[in-house]
Scaffold this motif. Structure first.
Motif, PDB file in Angstrom:
ATOM      1  N   LEU A  15      32.933  36.594  45.141  1.00 46.33           N
ATOM      2  CA  LEU A  15      32.352  35.299  44.812  1.00 46.33           C
ATOM      3  C   LEU A  15      33.322  34.374  44.094  1.00 46.33           C
ATOM      4  N   SER A  16      34.488  34.883  43.734  1.00 50.52           N
ATOM      5  CA  SER A  16      35.447  34.079  42.978  1.00 50.52           C
ATOM      6  C   SER A  16      36.143  33.074  43.876  1.00 50.52           C
ATOM      7  N   GLU A  17      36.309  31.864  43.372  1.00 50.28           N
ATOM      8  CA  GLU A  17      36.927  30.795  44.144  1.00 50.28           C
ATOM      9  C   GLU A  17      38.431  30.691  43.898  1.00 50.28           C
ATOM     10  N   ASP A  18      38.907  31.263  42.821  1.00 53.70           N
ATOM     11  CA  ASP A  18      40.305  31.067  42.454  1.00 53.70           C
ATOM     12  C   ASP A  18      41.021  32.406  42.339  1.00 53.70           C
TER      13      ASP A  18
ATOM     14  N   GLU B 137      41.756  38.140  42.251  1.00 51.13           N
ATOM     15  CA  GLU B 137      42.719  39.234  42.315  1.00 51.13           C
ATOM     16  C   GLU B 137      42.568  40.173  41.125  1.00 51.13           C
ATOM     17  N   GLN B 138      42.360  39.611  39.957  1.00 50.14           N
ATOM     18  CA  GLN B 138      42.174  40.441  38.767  1.00 50.14           C
ATOM     19  C   GLN B 138      40.948  41.335  38.932  1.00 50.14           C
ATOM     20  N   SER B 139      39.890  40.777  39.502  1.00 47.28           N
ATOM     21  CA  SER B 139      38.665  41.563  39.709  1.00 47.28           C
ATOM     22  C   SER B 139      38.882  42.655  40.753  1.00 47.28           C
TER      23      SER B 139
ATOM     24  N   GLU C  59      41.665  41.907  52.798  1.00 45.66           N
ATOM     25  CA  GLU C  59      41.188  40.720  53.508  1.00 45.66           C
ATOM     26  C   GLU C  59      41.501  39.459  52.707  1.00 45.66           C
ATOM     27  N   TRP C  60      41.289  39.539  51.399  1.00 44.90           N
ATOM     28  CA  TRP C  60      41.560  38.387  50.527  1.00 44.90           C
ATOM     29  C   TRP C  60      43.050  38.057  50.520  1.00 44.90           C
ATOM     30  N   LEU C  61      43.895  39.068  50.416  1.00 49.63           N
ATOM     31  CA  LEU C  61      45.337  38.846  50.409  1.00 49.63           C
ATOM     32  C   LEU C  61      45.812  38.225  51.724  1.00 49.63           C
ATOM     33  N   ARG C  62      45.261  38.699  52.832  1.00 52.65           N
ATOM     34  CA  ARG C  62      45.667  38.145  54.126  1.00 52.65           C
ATOM     35  C   ARG C  62      45.281  36.676  54.235  1.00 52.65           C
TER      36      ARG C  62
END
Length: 271
Positions: free
Chosen positions: A118-121, A125-127, A153-156
């Motif tokens: 749910l994080s936009e920023d 990554e920390q989570s 998926e987020w990193l890509r």
């Protein structure tokens, strides 16, 4: 529940349907919640997020203390993936409360993973890192694999392909070792999108298709629509769609355009 993680979608849905019928007849709310949760897990693995969202919502109607956190985590992932962000945010708020009460590495790790979705920023990554660290201290290997997958998926998406491949490989290997077919295929598809060739297991993936799946896949690759395939094979369009979803999961595909190449690779390996 184990059936929801395995390769055979048809078998899993049959087992879950039987469980729902039995639980309904007996009025067992806990069993109904678990059955809907199992369906949500299965559908999240198959990237059928709308259906996963529906069943996760149904599961959350049963606020069983022992399993409620599981239900909420599925609802957050499905909600984010299918665009139901408000519902996912509400589920995350409830999941935070549950996690604080339990305060285990599992509950806090899954909550961190859901929060990252749910994080936009860059706080995401920390989570994700917290989720991987906490879940790495538990025996819930499959949940750790899901953290690696979502992190990858987020990193890509942020064009960090080298870092993404590291996470996606970890997820792929863990899922494959556990026998989680749909999630293995989802990780494999992400790896391919990141530019990596997924290591072969010594057999062309298309050889794992049943005769009917292969026939339907070939017709779809030739450009026929589901109703046209149904007419030609004397099946219902629903049955054709069902088999194509299984084909996509087995071959690690995300669109019909990829079918031709996947089937050609299988023919080359067999020759």
């Amino acid at each position: 529940m184990l059936a929801a993680w395995r390769d055979d979608e048809e078998h899993a849905l049959r087992v879950i349907d039987e469980a729902i019928q039995t639980a309904t007849a007996r009025g067992e709310g806990r069993a109904l919640g678990l059955a809907h949760h199992a369906t949500a897990v299965l559908c999240n693995g198959l990237s059928r997020y709308d259906l996963a969202f529906e069943h996760a919502q149904n599961a959350c109607a049963y606020e069983d203390f022992g399993f409620y956190g599981w239900y909420l985590a599925e609802l957050v992932e499905a909600g984010v993936k299918c665009g139901e962000r408000d519902a996912a945010t509400a589920a995350q708020s409830r999941l935070d409360d549950v996690a604080q009460v339990a305060a285990t590495d599992w509950s806090l790790g899954v909550t961190a993973r859901s929060r990252a979705l749910l994080s936009e920023d860059r706080s995401a990554e920390q989570s994700y890192q917290e989720a991987v660290e906490r879940l790495g201290h538990t025996r819930m290997t499959v949940e750790l694999a899901r953290a690696h997958l979502l992190y990858g998926e987020w990193l890509r998406r942020h064009n960090r392909r080298h870092d993404a491949r590291e996470r996606l490989r970890a997820a792929h290997d863990l899922f494959r070792g556990f026998g989680a077919g749909a999630f293995t295929a989802r990780a494999a598809a992400e790896l391919r999108t990141s530019g990596e060739t997924v290591p072969s297991r010594g057999e062309a993936p298309s050889r794992s298709l049943t005769a009917q799946e292969a026939q339907i896949a070939q017709l779809a690759a030739e450009g026929l629509t589901n109703p046209e395939i149904a007419t030609q094979l004397i099946l219902s369009p629903h049955t054709v769609e069902w088999h194509l979803r299984k084909v996509f999961a087995k071959l690690g595909l995300t669109s019909r355009r990829q079918l031709s190449g996947a089937l050609t690779e299988g023919d080359g390996a067999a020759s």
